[in-house]
Write an enzyme that holds these catalytic residues in place. Structure first.
Site, PDB file in Angstrom:
ATOM      1  N   GLY A  12       0.836  -1.201   0.000  1.00 48.32           N
ATOM      2  CA  GLY A  12       0.000   0.000   0.000  1.00 48.32           C
ATOM      3  C   GLY A  12       0.864   1.241   0.000  1.00 48.32           C
ATOM      4  N   ALA A  13       0.493   2.209  -0.857  1.00 44.98           N
ATOM      5  CA  ALA A  13       1.263   3.448  -0.972  1.00 44.98           C
ATOM      6  C   ALA A  13       0.357   4.656  -0.800  1.00 44.98           C
ATOM      7  CB  ALA A  13       1.977   3.494  -2.316  1.00 44.98           C
ATOM      8  N   GLY A  14      -0.568   4.562   0.144  1.00 47.96           N
ATOM      9  CA  GLY A  14      -1.314   5.745   0.558  1.00 47.96           C
ATOM     10  C   GLY A  14      -0.494   6.461   1.613  1.00 47.96           C
ATOM     11  N   GLY A  15      -1.170   7.272   2.425  1.00 49.98           N
ATOM     12  CA  GLY A  15      -0.448   8.021   3.443  1.00 49.98           C
ATOM     13  C   GLY A  15       0.300   7.112   4.399  1.00 49.98           C
ATOM     14  N   PHE A 116     -13.035  21.627  13.829  1.00 45.45           N
ATOM     15  CA  PHE A 116     -13.561  20.400  13.264  1.00 45.45           C
ATOM     16  C   PHE A 116     -14.427  19.722  14.312  1.00 45.45           C
ATOM     17  CE2 PHE A 116     -12.997  17.687   9.570  1.00 45.45           C
ATOM     18  CZ  PHE A 116     -12.473  18.579   8.673  1.00 45.45           C
ATOM     19  N   ASP A 230      -8.930  -5.156   0.723  1.00 53.01           N
ATOM     20  CA  ASP A 230      -8.090  -6.325   0.406  1.00 53.01           C
ATOM     21  C   ASP A 230      -7.231  -6.759   1.594  1.00 53.01           C
ATOM     22  OD1 ASP A 230      -9.095  -5.327  -1.936  1.00 53.01           O
ATOM     23  OD2 ASP A 230      -7.198  -5.300  -3.028  1.00 53.01           O
ATOM     24  N   GLN A 249     -18.103   4.346   9.922  1.00 53.81           N
ATOM     25  CA  GLN A 249     -18.543   5.737  10.043  1.00 53.81           C
ATOM     26  C   GLN A 249     -19.288   6.207   8.796  1.00 53.81           C
ATOM     27  OE1 GLN A 249     -15.629   9.286  10.135  1.00 53.81           O
ATOM     28  NE2 GLN A 249     -16.610   9.207  12.138  1.00 53.81           N
ATOM     29  N   HIS A 251     -20.367   9.503   7.088  1.00 50.76           N
ATOM     30  CA  HIS A 251     -20.086  10.935   7.157  1.00 50.76           C
ATOM     31  C   HIS A 251     -21.361  11.677   6.816  1.00 50.76           C
ATOM     32  CE1 HIS A 251     -18.419  14.851   6.339  1.00 50.76           C
ATOM     33  NE2 HIS A 251     -17.237  14.463   6.739  1.00 50.76           N
ATOM     34  N   LEU A 261     -17.840  13.269  -1.057  1.00 50.88           N
ATOM     35  CA  LEU A 261     -17.778  13.957   0.226  1.00 50.88           C
ATOM     36  C   LEU A 261     -17.696  15.468   0.107  1.00 50.88           C
ATOM     37  CD1 LEU A 261     -17.541  12.970   3.215  1.00 50.88           C
ATOM     38  CD2 LEU A 261     -15.213  13.837   3.086  1.00 50.88           C
ATOM     39  N   GLU A 264     -16.271  18.090   6.382  1.00 47.79           N
ATOM     40  CA  GLU A 264     -16.746  18.735   7.585  1.00 47.79           C
ATOM     41  C   GLU A 264     -16.139  20.132   7.735  1.00 47.79           C
ATOM     42  OE1 GLU A 264     -16.824  15.829  10.785  1.00 47.79           O
ATOM     43  OE2 GLU A 264     -15.927  17.382  12.023  1.00 47.79           O
ATOM     44  N   ARG A 295     -19.610  12.994  14.098  1.00 39.49           N
ATOM     45  CA  ARG A 295     -20.275  12.566  12.869  1.00 39.49           C
ATOM     46  C   ARG A 295     -21.437  11.627  13.087  1.00 39.49           C
ATOM     47  NH1 ARG A 295     -14.730  11.997   9.369  1.00 39.49           N
ATOM     48  NH2 ARG A 295     -14.512  14.252   9.190  1.00 39.49           N
ATOM     49  N   HIS A 362     -18.070   6.083   4.991  1.00 38.33           N
ATOM     50  CA  HIS A 362     -16.860   6.879   4.921  1.00 38.33           C
ATOM     51  C   HIS A 362     -15.625   6.180   5.461  1.00 38.33           C
ATOM     52  CE1 HIS A 362     -14.612  10.554   4.597  1.00 38.33           C
ATOM     53  NE2 HIS A 362     -14.408  10.650   5.892  1.00 38.33           N
ATOM     54  N   GLU A 392      -5.935   2.952   7.693  1.00 37.04           N
ATOM     55  CA  GLU A 392      -7.332   2.546   7.828  1.00 37.04           C
ATOM     56  C   GLU A 392      -7.498   1.027   7.903  1.00 37.04           C
ATOM     57  OE1 GLU A 392      -9.969   4.920   5.458  1.00 37.04           O
ATOM     58  OE2 GLU A 392     -11.662   3.574   5.828  1.00 37.04           O
ATOM     59  N   ARG A 403     -14.746   7.691  14.728  1.00 38.49           N
ATOM     60  CA  ARG A 403     -13.537   8.488  14.544  1.00 38.49           C
ATOM     61  C   ARG A 403     -13.880   9.968  14.462  1.00 38.49           C
ATOM     62  NH1 ARG A 403     -11.020  10.846  10.118  1.00 38.49           N
ATOM     63  NH2 ARG A 403     -12.331   9.865   8.553  1.00 38.49           N
ATOM     64  N   SER A 408      -7.770  10.742  11.204  1.00 39.50           N
ATOM     65  CA  SER A 408      -7.249   9.643  10.394  1.00 39.50           C
ATOM     66  C   SER A 408      -5.980  10.045   9.656  1.00 39.50           C
ATOM     67  CB  SER A 408      -8.294   9.163   9.395  1.00 39.50           C
ATOM     68  OG  SER A 408      -7.706   8.208   8.555  1.00 39.50           O
ATOM     69  N   LEU A 409      -5.977  11.256   9.094  1.00 45.24           N
ATOM     70  CA  LEU A 409      -4.735  11.724   8.473  1.00 45.24           C
ATOM     71  C   LEU A 409      -3.635  11.735   9.523  1.00 45.24           C
ATOM     72  CD1 LEU A 409      -6.030  14.566   6.108  1.00 45.24           C
ATOM     73  CD2 LEU A 409      -5.279  12.263   5.488  1.00 45.24           C
TER      74      LEU A 409
HETATM   75  C1  LIG Z   1     -13.307  11.814   0.737  1.00 45.35           C
HETATM   76  C2  LIG Z   1     -12.540  11.590   2.005  1.00 45.35           C
HETATM   77  C3  LIG Z   1     -12.142  12.668   2.788  1.00 45.35           C
HETATM   78  C4  LIG Z   1     -11.430  12.482   3.965  1.00 45.35           C
HETATM   79  N1  LIG Z   1     -11.038  13.566   4.686  1.00 45.35           N
HETATM   80  C5  LIG Z   1     -10.302  13.383   5.809  1.00 45.35           C
HETATM   81  C6  LIG Z   1      -9.811  14.495   6.557  1.00 45.35           C
HETATM   82  O1  LIG Z   1     -10.043  15.657   6.211  1.00 45.35           O
HETATM   83  N2  LIG Z   1      -9.085  14.260   7.665  1.00 45.35           N
HETATM   84  C7  LIG Z   1      -8.786  12.988   8.077  1.00 45.35           C
HETATM   85  O2  LIG Z   1      -8.106  12.836   9.067  1.00 45.35           O
HETATM   86  N3  LIG Z   1      -9.217  11.914   7.378  1.00 45.35           N
HETATM   87  C8  LIG Z   1      -9.970  12.075   6.259  1.00 45.35           C
HETATM   88  N4  LIG Z   1     -10.402  10.981   5.554  1.00 45.35           N
HETATM   89  C9  LIG Z   1      -9.950   9.637   5.948  1.00 45.35           C
HETATM   90  C10 LIG Z   1      -8.535   9.392   5.490  1.00 45.35           C
HETATM   91  O3  LIG Z   1      -8.286  10.117   4.314  1.00 45.35           O
HETATM   92  C11 LIG Z   1      -8.244   7.935   5.200  1.00 45.35           C
HETATM   93  O4  LIG Z   1      -8.704   7.139   6.241  1.00 45.35           O
HETATM   94  C12 LIG Z   1      -6.758   7.716   5.043  1.00 45.35           C
HETATM   95  O5  LIG Z   1      -6.248   8.573   4.073  1.00 45.35           O
HETATM   96  C13 LIG Z   1      -6.409   6.286   4.702  1.00 45.35           C
HETATM   97  O6  LIG Z   1      -5.047   6.206   4.383  1.00 45.35           O
HETATM   98  P1  LIG Z   1      -4.343   4.820   4.136  1.00 45.35           P
HETATM   99  O7  LIG Z   1      -2.919   5.101   3.863  1.00 45.35           O
HETATM  100  O8  LIG Z   1      -4.674   3.900   5.244  1.00 45.35           O
HETATM  101  O9  LIG Z   1      -5.067   4.216   2.835  1.00 45.35           O
HETATM  102  P2  LIG Z   1      -5.172   4.741   1.320  1.00 45.35           P
HETATM  103  O10 LIG Z   1      -4.705   6.112   1.133  1.00 45.35           O
HETATM  104  O11 LIG Z   1      -6.529   4.386   0.864  1.00 45.35           O
HETATM  105  O12 LIG Z   1      -4.120   3.829   0.563  1.00 45.35           O
HETATM  106  C14 LIG Z   1      -4.320   2.463   0.368  1.00 45.35           C
HETATM  107  C15 LIG Z   1      -3.165   1.948  -0.452  1.00 45.35           C
HETATM  108  O13 LIG Z   1      -3.189   0.540  -0.457  1.00 45.35           O
HETATM  109  C16 LIG Z   1      -3.008   0.062  -1.761  1.00 45.35           C
HETATM  110  N5  LIG Z   1      -3.670  -1.249  -1.830  1.00 45.35           N
HETATM  111  C17 LIG Z   1      -4.925  -1.575  -1.477  1.00 45.35           C
HETATM  112  N6  LIG Z   1      -5.147  -2.885  -1.686  1.00 45.35           N
HETATM  113  C18 LIG Z   1      -3.988  -3.397  -2.172  1.00 45.35           C
HETATM  114  C19 LIG Z   1      -3.580  -4.684  -2.589  1.00 45.35           C
HETATM  115  N7  LIG Z   1      -4.403  -5.729  -2.560  1.00 45.35           N
HETATM  116  N8  LIG Z   1      -2.321  -4.834  -3.049  1.00 45.35           N
HETATM  117  C20 LIG Z   1      -1.462  -3.770  -3.119  1.00 45.35           C
HETATM  118  N9  LIG Z   1      -1.811  -2.535  -2.730  1.00 45.35           N
HETATM  119  C21 LIG Z   1      -3.048  -2.364  -2.270  1.00 45.35           C
HETATM  120  C22 LIG Z   1      -3.573   1.114  -2.660  1.00 45.35           C
HETATM  121  O14 LIG Z   1      -2.961   1.060  -3.908  1.00 45.35           O
HETATM  122  C23 LIG Z   1      -3.202   2.384  -1.907  1.00 45.35           C
HETATM  123  O15 LIG Z   1      -1.912   2.785  -2.284  1.00 45.35           O
HETATM  124  C24 LIG Z   1     -11.125  11.170   4.381  1.00 45.35           C
HETATM  125  C25 LIG Z   1     -11.524  10.076   3.614  1.00 45.35           C
HETATM  126  C26 LIG Z   1     -12.238  10.276   2.439  1.00 45.35           C
HETATM  127  C27 LIG Z   1     -12.688   9.087   1.663  1.00 45.35           C
END
Ligand SMILES: Cc1cc2nc3c(=O)[nH]c(=O)nc-3n(C[C@H](O)[C@H](O)[C@H](O)COP(=O)(O)OP(=O)(O)OC[C@H]3O[C@@H](n4cnc5c(N)ncnc54)[C@H](O)[C@@H]3O)c2cc1C
Ligand code: SF4
Ligand code: FES
Lengths: 595, 260
Positions: A12-15, A116, A230, A249, A251, A261, A264, A295, A362, A392, A403, A408-409
């Site tokens: 995973g390459a999210g935050g 918030f 996944d 949750q 939203h 979305l 908030e 929320r 959400h 997450e 939450r 979450s960020l």
């Molecule tokens: C619209 C929206 C607004 C939000 N606003 C806020 C906010 O203002 N403040 C706050 O605190 N939170 C907010 N949140 C919540 C927060 O953004 C998320 O909970 C958080 O960013 C999740 O980050 P993560 O790194 O866990 O996952 P993600 O950023 O979802 O990254 C998941 C990663 O896993 C990878 N992945 C998934 N499955 C597989 C697999 N099988 N194999 C390989 N890679 C895989 C994907 O490619 C991706 O890179 C918001 C959420 C949403 C939806």
């Protein structure tokens, strides 16, 4: 099939994944596997902010933040974890600023902060400005900044690699009290390269799961198409429990009918909710902090307005978010993206018209259980050495049953960093666990079963029916009957899933195949969520049972742990074992949650 | 400081029109998609689909309808579905746009709607192109803050005006709509392209950054900013509304100013 060897593999390459990679990549040989290009991750969709008690604009401290987090989570929060998060929040924000994140600034040039929901001064006295932000694209800026720093540190990415299995071996072991048990150990992961259709096995000393949420279980959701749970599904299938999955949750302010979305932050900047009679109804439900209540409370209040006939629109099925009393210049400066969403997708001009909104699925409070180091638990007290989870996908649990916005960020940064450091440190001294013989066999079998299936059911139709029943029966109001209905629908859908077929039989970019696999995860998770919801006979945070409308600390102040176990049965569902885990308390006694 | 200019009333009269609404109209469209799958044939071809869609639907919904109900092999990238992740830039009726941000009702539905992959990057399958060359250019401009001197214990200070200076270019989602709409890039794949320059701009004009000169040097290269012919395709294509051409010309000016 190719085999690769790394010290640390991050999935995973999210935050969370990239924050971990920045730490791990500088300490150990690290690979990041991601099914999306890193900058496509859904962290980029986050809007409103990331909180930390910087006290840049008014008095604040991390202890108040801890309290708000615990109370916001309706006391199901593990307080030691919440303390860690609130304390480390300050450095987490400063780290990002040093990495280059362009936060909005105060007139003095400091990081600006805004209000918030649920964040208060001095234990609930009044709203406090704690959320650090970059307009209404804070998540976008976090994702970009972390990616930029991964580029800077030459982090190795495997883009569009879908991880489909976690390689776990079990060893006989004995607990301190003399009882025998099976100790799980991690050997690596199996992944599928989207471009070529080839399988790649990654052997690793440490693995970090950072795969994000599972919002696609629902129909109306703020989550991306790719958020199919996944990581939770893979862990669950490998015998790792899932914690608190009944808590999802909703939203309050999704664009009506679409779920997109509206942060908030809109209410943080002064927008308010109205019903069809033009009434600011939150004054009735949360007299002190009104539209900035947490929320779950706002979402239920909205649904209740609609239920009691005060919904707006031709079908009276939504309420209105009113920004018309705000200066257009202020809206443009602070909320440019979300007001554009209203214009683009609903054709509504927020300067002059209220925007139709309704709760949208959400955030998954539950997930893979970890401790505060990010280590994954195989049961209440046993870690799996070398396996970590953050973001997450994980449940630490800092969010409890609900939450708070902007937490979450924060969570992904604090626990992403911790997991990255801990995994790399672990890898320095640990040995590789030997790969099982034919490590990809189960993945090959899974993919073959989908590819060669010759049934009559379409993936999209099963998925749509799943999302429909979850929206109807498992949303903000739940009863034993509605949950049981969802559960029986899910059982029927799981049956239909055995009779699918896909059209694309090729190797290159076969997303048809992967959507089928993802649906398998969604079906597993929907079952776990539903069984957990049926079991918990109380109302707490995001889980509201109309047949048990009160919180019941005597019986339910505990985390749910659901295990896949062929020998067990829970709520009439074979193959699921139910357990509980105590909540960690430090200094806050449970109180009634009033705002 | 409360953000609101006036404390909102507890109750207001709402005009009857509020929230728009009424029944969502449906209409029929013809979707023409350029198909390519080298596992089957080296030639691309067009497929046509007749679809009934809703007034709120986007091109992405039409593509999903095809994939989910008619032909599961149709391949395209997408994730967020609301214009923030940059996955689904494609050529729609000859213009680069995000499928998830293009409402069908805003197109001429009396004629077939054509959808093709973006140009200038190798097509892998159907609407999916190889993004590697695009990200390679991005990486070459050193897209990260480089700051000399000691990091302060708290945040670096930055005035609101200095922060505003590069606000526009922080919005980029790396969708490649701009770069793949640029005629210079079509004929010369070595050209950095607008997106890389936009991301260089984001750092060059950030008061906290100390490596502007290095980036200007890189962009002064023969494949750098001087290849830009100010065609404005990029600005038109950008789904984030970034003034791409303006950013490029500001970088050009910065290079010239530096040479004095
Ligand atoms: C619209 C929206 C607004 C939000 N606003 C806020 C906010 O203002 N403040 C706050 O605190 N939170 C907010 N949140 C919540 C927060 O953004 C998320 O909970 C958080 O960013 C999740 O980050 P993560 O790194 O866990 O996952 P993600 O950023 O979802 O990254 C998941 C990663 O896993 C990878 N992945 C998934 N499955 C597989 C697999 N099988 N194999 C390989 N890679 C895989 C994907 O490619 C991706 O890179 C918001 C959420 C949403 C939806
Ligand atoms: S500048 Fe605009 S069009 Fe170009 S990559 Fe960035 S967001 Fe896309
Ligand atoms: S799907 Fe994310 S930008 Fe279109």
């Amino acid at each position: 099939m190719q085999v690769h060897k790394y010290d640390v593999v991050i999935v995973g390459a999210g935050g969370a994944g990239m924050r971990a990679a920045i730490e791990s990549g500088q300490r150990a040989r690290t690979a990041v596997l991601t099914k999306l290009y890193p900058t496509r991750s859904h962290t980029g969709a986050a809007q409103g902010g990331m909180c930390a008690a910087l006290a840049n604009v008014e008095e604040d401290n991390w202890e108040w933040h801890t309290f708000d987090t615990v109370k916001g989570g309706d006391y199901l929060v593990d307080q030691d974890a919440a303390e860690v998060m609130a304390k480390e929040a300050i450095d987490a924000v400063l780290d990002l600023e040093k990495m280059g994140l362009p936060f909005n600034r105060t007139p003095e040039g400091r990081i600006d902060q805004r209000r918030f929901g649920g964040h208060t001064r001095d234990h609930g006295k009044a709203p406090v400005r704690r959320a650090c932000y970059a307009a209404d694209r804070t998540g976008h800026m976090i994702l970009q900044t972390l990616y930029q720093n991964c580029v800077k540190h030459n982090v190795e990415f495997y883009n569009e690699y879908y991880v489909l299995d976690l390689l776990i071996v079990e060893e006989d072991a004995v607990r301190e009290d003399g009882t025998a048990y099976k100790q799980k150990r991690v050997a690596g992961v199996v992944s599928y390269d989207l471009a070529s259709g080839e399988l790649h096995v990654f052997q690793a000393k440490a693995v970090i799961f950072a795969t994000g949420g599972a919002g696609k279980v629902f129909k109306t959701t703020s989550n991306a198409h790719t958020l199919t749970g996944d990581g939770m599904g893979i862990a669950f299938r490998r015998g790792i429990p899932l914690e608190d999955m009944e808590f999802f949750q909703f939203h309050p302010t999704g664009l009506a009918g679409l779920g997109i979305l509206l942060s908030e932050a809109a209410r943080g900047e002064g927008a308010i909710l109205r019903n069809s009679e033009g009434e600011r109804f939150m004054e009735r439900y949360a007299p002190t902090i009104k539209d900035l209540a947490p929320r779950d409370i706002v979402a239920r209040s909205m649904a209740n307005e609609v239920r009691e006939g005060r919904g707006a629109g031709p079908n009276k099925d939504y309420v209105l978010l009113d920004l018309t009393h705000l200066e257009p210049a202020h809206i443009d400066a602070k909320l440019p993206d979300i007001t554009e969403f209203a214009r683009t997708y609903l054709g509504v001009e927020p300067y002059t018209e209220p925007v139709p909104v309704y709760p949208t699925a959400h955030y998954a409070m539950g997930g893979v259980p970890t401790n505060i180091k990010g280590e994954v638990l195989q049961d209440n007290d046993t870690i799996i050495p070398g396996l970590y989870a953050a973001g997450e996908v994980a449940c630490v649990s800092v969010h409890g049953s609900n939450r708070l916005g902007t937490n979450s960020l924060l969570d992904i940064n604090v626990f992403g960093k911790r997991s990255g450091i801990n995994a790399a440190e672990y890898a320095k001294t640990a040995d590789y666990v030997e790969l099982p013989e034919n490590p990809a066999n189960e993945t090959i079998a899974l993919l073959d079963s989908v590819r060669n299936a010759s049934g009559t059911e379409r993936i999209a139709s099963i998925r749509a029916d799943l999302q429909e029943t979850m929206d109807t029966n498992m949303q903000v109001f739940r009863t034993a009957d509605s949950i049981a209905k969802a559960l029986s629908d899910i059982e029927a859908l799981r049956e239909r899933y055995r009779n699918i077929s896909i059209q694309d039989k090729g190797k290159r970019f076969n997303l048809d195949l992967l959507e089928a696999v993802e649906l398998g995860f969604l079906l597993d998770l929907a079952q776990v969520m539903t069984v957990a919801a049926l079991h918990r006979k109380e109302s707490r945070g995001g889980h509201y049972r109309e047949d048990f409308p009160n919180r019941d600390d005597a019986n339910w102040m505990k985390h749910t742990m659901l295990y896949k176990d062929d020998a067990a049965e829970t709520e009439g569902i074979k193959g699921l074992r139910f357990g509980t885990k105590p909540v960690a308390f430090t200094r806050y006694e449970p109180m009634e949650r009033k705002y | 400081m409360s953000a609101s200019t006036v404390e909102p009333a507890s109750k207001v009269e709402l005009p009857a029109s509020v929230g728009g609404g009424g029944e969502i109209p449906t209409f029929d469209i013809t979707l023409r998609v350029r198909r390519y799958n080298p596992e089957v044939s080296e030639e691309s071809h067009w497929d046509e689909y007749q679809l009934t869609m809703y007034g709120t639907d986007r091109v992405l919904d039409a593509l999903h309808k095809v994939k989910w109900e008619l032909d599961g092999s149709l391949s395209f990238r997408r994730s967020c579905a609301h214009g923030v992740c940059g996955s689904d830039a494609m050529r729609i009726n000859g213009r680069n746009r995000l499928a998830c941000k293009t409402l069908l009702k805003d197109l001429d539905t009396s004629k077939p709607i054509t959808v093709e992959p973006i140009k200038g990057l190798p097509v892998e399958k159907d609407l999916i192109v190889d993004m590697e060359p695009f990200f390679q250019s991005y990486r070459e401009i050193m897209p990260f803050l480089i700051s000399k001197g000691h990091a302060p214990t708290k945040e670096r200070l930055q005035s609101a005006e200095d922060r505003e200076r590069f606000d526009d270019t922080t919005k980029c989602i790396l969708c490649a709509a701009c770069t793949s709409s640029c005629p210079v890039f079509w004929t010369d794949g070595q050209y950095f392209g607008p997106a890389a320059i936009v991301n260089a701009h984001r750092f060059i004009f950030d008061s906290r950054d100390d490596a502007g000169d290095m980036r200007l040097e890189i962009l002064n290269d023969k494949e750098g900013v001087w290849r830009c012919r100010t065609v404005f395709n990029c600005t038109e294509a950008c789904p984030r509304g970034i003034q791409v051409t303006k950013a490029i010309s500001e970088v050009k000016q910065a290079i010239l100013a530096r040479q004095f």
